[in-house]
Scaffold this motif. Structure first.
Motif, PDB file in Angstrom:
ATOM      1  N   GLY A 209       0.893  -1.131   0.011  1.00 31.15           N
ATOM      2  CA  GLY A 209      -0.032  -0.121  -0.039  1.00 31.15           C
ATOM      3  C   GLY A 209       0.788   1.279   0.122  1.00 31.15           C
ATOM      4  N   ALA A 342      -3.613   0.037  -3.476  1.00 30.39           N
ATOM      5  CA  ALA A 342      -4.245  -0.725  -2.557  1.00 30.39           C
ATOM      6  C   ALA A 342      -3.249  -2.161  -2.174  1.00 30.39           C
ATOM      7  N   GLY A 343      -2.023  -1.954  -2.519  1.00 32.40           N
ATOM      8  CA  GLY A 343      -1.084  -2.978  -2.268  1.00 32.40           C
ATOM      9  C   GLY A 343      -1.579  -4.439  -2.672  1.00 32.40           C
ATOM     10  N   SER A 414      -2.862   4.360   8.413  1.00 33.28           N
ATOM     11  CA  SER A 414      -4.161   4.355   7.985  1.00 33.28           C
ATOM     12  C   SER A 414      -4.964   5.190   8.223  1.00 33.28           C
TER      13      SER A 414
END
Length: 520
Positions: A209, A342-343, A414
């Motif tokens: 991410g 989004a990894g 996050s």
């Protein structure tokens, strides 16, 4: 001047010149007549600038007149009347003391080619070529010729001489991409800041991410054509090419990146011929600006354009082996702006099963979560020390030593990105955005990257904050330090420049579009 030798020297630097280009650089006849023969039609003249000026010392010496003598300074665009395509940009200087009254009147008031004015008044003269050379397109010339900034332009200077005196001195410029007889592609890519990787823990089933910002400067500019074998050249005309920003130790590695990506693309297509590349502009490798991804995808894109095969940028990145950890470089090439990816899925059944940097990962580029325009009135100051960031085996070792990152840090990052950094961006709150950047440096894997830097990198970051930057960070593994600022950028640039010996400091902005591609 020996024109044959000079043309040979230019070809050694730039690559081959077409017969038309050689003619335009070396003709001692009327340039308008020559152009009309080459295009098979009529040319027009548009005067962009014209005024009477006093000769300064340099112009006076060149024209053989006295300082402060009146000079007619004229800038014109010569274009194809059929399609309005610009052909030549010309600057001329004519001493009024040496010109007839009627000749001067036409020269000053009419959009008429100089050669045709001279024919009208039956002026006997000769042309003496002073210099032929090349230069780069600035912002003005890139717009006039519809080329990329920093593209190569061919240039010549000659004098029209009558009775032993210079009647007019003229500079003519046209793009290297004009009057070509080979199909080529030219690609300009951005650079990027990598702000952080979010999740190098993976307990939730995903890993990586990335968050990043596409930069308008520095840029990578590459020109390509089909050839018998794949090779890479630059302005030096040899495989050990000479480019402005890159230390000589990285030249072979840059070439390897381009050749390796090209071969992967050619093999994927089942093509056995090669591609010749000319690197026109670049920036250093392993300094945190993402040059490896940009040059690799550019090479792959060049192959797809040259052979007429359509692929998405993500497909090209996968084929050439980029985007295996962070998707920021791929997304920057594709569309620019502020990027959050989004990894990758992680674990026994995931796409990735270990903590690895992009250079050592075979995963596909990750999908995007969001892409936003970044405020173009925010300035970004880059400080690029003359050292290399961690890469290769050392980078792999760092991932193995410091991963997994604590879940607490992943959650904090996050939250910071979702509820502070992105809202600050959308609301154009530069102070809040800067606070988010500063907090990222103390959290998660970015804390590891910052902690591994030499002491003077941390001192550089502190100095940039003291000079007024709202947020200061380390891009990727460094050593590039960036500062988010506004109209304070001049003071920050000067202050940081003093720390770096007044070099390697760039003030740039975000780029809200991706790479640019043109064929000719």
């Amino acid at each position: 001047m020996n024109l044959v030798e000079r043309v040979r020297e230019i070809e050694g630097d730039l690559g081959g010149l077409s017969a038309q280009q050689k003619l335009l650089l070396t003709t001692d006849g009327s340039i308008t007549n020559t152009l009309e023969i080459l295009i098979g039609g009529e040319v027009g003249i548009e005067t962009l600038h014209q005024k009477i000026v006093e000769a300064d010392e340099k112009i006076a010496e060149k024209l053989g007149v006295a300082n402060e003598d009146e000079i007619n300074e004229r800038i014109v665009r010569i274009y194809n009347k059929k399609n309005n395509k610009p052909l030549i940009y010309a600057i001329s200087y004519a001493p009024l003391s040496l010109a007839d009254k009627d000749f001067s009147k036409d020269l000053f008031s009419a959009d008429i080619p100089i050669g045709k004015i001279m024919e009208k008044y039956k002026i006997e003269s000769r042309r003496e070529i002073k210099d032929i050379n090349y230069t780069r397109a600035n912002e003005e010339l890139s717009k006039i010729f519809c080329v990329f900034e920093e593209e190569i332009l061919l240039r010549r200077n000659y004098s029209i001489i009558r009775k032993g005196e210079i009647l007019i001195d003229i500079y003519e410029i046209f793009p290297y991409s004009s009057f070509q007889n080979e199909f080529k592609v030219i690609i300009e890519t951005p650079s990027r800041l990598h702000l952080t990787l979010i999740d190098l823990n993976g307990e939730g089933g995903r890993i990586d991410g990335g968050v990043g910002i596409t930069l308008d400067d520095p840029r990578f500019l590459i020109e390509a054509k089909i050839a018998e074998k794949t090779d890479v050249f630059g302005l030096g005309g040899s495989p050990n090419f000479v480019v402005v920003h890159t230390p000589s130790a990285c030249l072979d590695e840059e070439k390897d990146h381009i050749v390796r990506a090209t071969n992967k693309m050619l093999n994927h297509l089942g093509i056995r011929t090669g591609v010749e590349f000319r690197v026109r502009n670049d920036y250093p490798m392993h300094v945190g600006l993402g040059s490896g991804t940009q040059m690799s995808i550019a090479a792959g894109k060049a192959v797809s354009e040259l052979f007429g095969r359509k692929f998405s940028i993500r497909e090209i990145a996968r084929i050439v082996g980029r985007g295996g950890t962070s998707g920021i470089g791929t997304a920057a090439f594709e569309g620019g702006g502020f990027i959050l990816d989004a990894g990758h899925s992680f674990g026994e059944v995931g796409e990735k099963k270990d903590y690895m940097p992009s250079s050592a990962s075979n995963a596909s580029p990750p999908p995007l979560i969001v892409r936003y325009d970044f405020p173009e009135d925010w300035k970004i100051v880059l400080a690029i020390p003359d050292i290399k960031g961690s890469h290769g085996d050392r980078e792999i070792d760092i991932f193995r030593r410091f991963c997994p990152i604590d879940t607490k840090d992943v959650r904090e990052l996050s939250h910071l990105i979702l509820l502070k950094m992105i809202p600050s961006l959308l609301e154009k709150d530069i102070e809040s955005f800067g606070e988010a950047v500063n907090r990222i440096q103390r959290t998660g894997f970015k804390k590891v990257e910052v902690g591994l830097q030499p002491a003077f990198i941390n001192e550089l970051m502190e100095s940039m904050l003291d000079l007024g930057a709202y947020g200061v960070g380390l891009s990727s593994f460094g050593p590039t330090v960036y500062g988010i600022t506004d109209d304070k950028n001049k003071e920050i640039k000067e202050g940081v420049g003093r720390l770096l010996g007044n070099k390697n400091v760039v003030v740039t902005t975000a780029r809200n579009f991706g790479a640019k591609v043109r064929t000719f």
